[in-house]
Design an enzyme around this catalytic site. Structure first.
Site, PDB file in Angstrom:
ATOM      1  N   ASP A 152      -0.703   4.615 -19.815  1.00  0.00           N
ATOM      2  CA  ASP A 152      -2.372   5.237 -21.341  1.00  0.00           C
ATOM      3  C   ASP A 152      -2.127   6.724 -21.050  1.00  0.00           C
ATOM      4  OD1 ASP A 152      -2.565   2.123 -21.074  1.00  0.00           O
ATOM      5  OD2 ASP A 152      -5.348   2.910 -21.133  1.00  0.00           O
ATOM      6  N   LYS A 215      -4.699   6.012 -28.604  1.00  0.00           N
ATOM      7  CA  LYS A 215      -6.491   5.600 -27.999  1.00  0.00           C
ATOM      8  C   LYS A 215      -7.504   6.978 -28.269  1.00  0.00           C
ATOM      9  CE  LYS A 215      -7.797   4.520 -23.092  1.00  0.00           C
ATOM     10  NZ  LYS A 215      -7.289   4.116 -21.877  1.00  0.00           N
ATOM     11  N   LYS A 251      -7.157   1.427 -29.658  1.00  0.00           N
ATOM     12  CA  LYS A 251      -7.711   1.301 -28.600  1.00  0.00           C
ATOM     13  C   LYS A 251      -9.079   2.239 -28.797  1.00  0.00           C
ATOM     14  CE  LYS A 251      -7.989   0.794 -23.378  1.00  0.00           C
ATOM     15  NZ  LYS A 251      -7.287   0.727 -22.495  1.00  0.00           N
TER      16      LYS A 251
END
Length: 315
Positions: A152, A215, A251
């Site tokens: 991430d 995300k 996400k």
């Protein structure tokens, strides 16, 4: 208009062409996005569908600990919960991944071996993303070498807001290469992007650079995930697949605390991007605190008894 490989290459061939494409994207109707998200949030579902939605949401959770006080023992305990969220009920699905800092990846990998739960790491100078690129890439390579299946990364919001889209693009490309076989989730930190138009541009920028997921947030900046922002990102991945043929996951992270919140996001996914995204492979919930509520609501549906938070582990 469909974009083939040559079309994408033309877009990213220079800073000027990349900027021209991103600023040529259709603007977001702010009022329309907010009203549609609010309308979808009022959808009610039947009891049988709710049970399925709860299990699906559990399987989509990225169980996360990202604190300076994290210890190997805390990570091992979280991994045990990720693999068996309710030890008294083996029918409860496991979560998608456990997410930790890069120096704790090896600990998480050992604890999760054979469980089917992945390990993600927030490399690239999380949460600010303010570090030299070589340091970000070294952090990424270390996490992957230690067994991380997902990375991430956070974008340089300062560069993005200053209009230096090429710098952001190049850093994502370099990080994607450093990931090897690991998936790359690109954190936009939408709470700092100011406008929905910027969220759309950042989403497309990340996808053009090779992101496997986009995300919303680090969870360290308010506001974190919101339904309208996630709607804009879901529209982006839907349109990106329609034009390029490549599917990218989404996400939302931060601020998702209850089962009701989680189900609102599942409805949003189904109605915006479509059922193809309703799997852990393409949609995640970055919300560790929601897992306990999902487990409590699941037990209430199956047994008729509401256990309450005292019967759940603290995360």
């Amino acid at each position: 208009m469909a974009l083939d490989r040559q079309g994408v290459d033309d877009i990213v061939s220079s800073a000027a062409s990349l900027r021209r494409f991103l600023h040529g994207l259709p603007g977001v109707d702010q009022v329309g996005a907010q009203e549609r998200a609010a309308r979808l949030a009022t959808r009610s579902i039947k009891k049988s569908a709710k049970a399925e939605a709860i299990d699906l949401a559990i399987s989509m959770v990225d169980l996360t600990t990202l604190e300076g006080a994290d210890t190997p023992g805390k990570v091992r305990a979280m991994c045990a919960k990720a693999a068996h969220p309710d030890p008294s009920d083996p029918s409860v699905p496991r979560v998608a991944v456990v997410c930790v800092y890069s120096d704790l990846v090896a600990e998480a990998v050992r604890a999760l071996r054979g469980t089917g739960v992945g390990v993600a790491s927030v490399a690239t100078a999380f949460p600010a993303g303010r570090a030299p690129l070589d340091a970000k890439l070294a952090d990424t390579r270390r996490a992957v070498e230690d067994g991380a299946t997902e990375i991430d990364m956070v974008i340089d919001r300062g560069a993005f807001l200053a209009g230096d889209h090429r710098k952001v693009f190049d850093e994502i490309v370099a990080t994607k290469q450093a990931c090897g076989d690991a998936h790359l989730k690109v954190i936009l930190e939408t709470g700092e992007l100011v406008t929905y138009d910027n969220v759309r541009r950042a989403s497309w920028l990340a996808m053009l650079a090779g992101a496997d997921f986009i995300k919303t947030s680090t969870g360290k900046v308010a506001p974190a995930a919101t339904l309208p922002v996630t709607l804009v990102m879901l529209e982006a991945v839907r349109d990106f697949r329609a034009q390029t043929g490549r599917q990218v996951g989404v996400k939302p992270a931060g601020g998702i605390r209850t089962t009701k919140d989680a189900i609102k996001y599942l409805v949003l996914v189904n109605e915006t991007a479509g059922p193809d995204w309703l799997t852990p492979e393409w949609f995640r919930l970055g919300a560790s605190s929601v897992l306990n509520d999902l487990l409590m609501q699941r037990r209430k549906l199956t047994t008729g008894v509401y256990g309450g938070p005292d019967y759940q582990t603290l995360d």
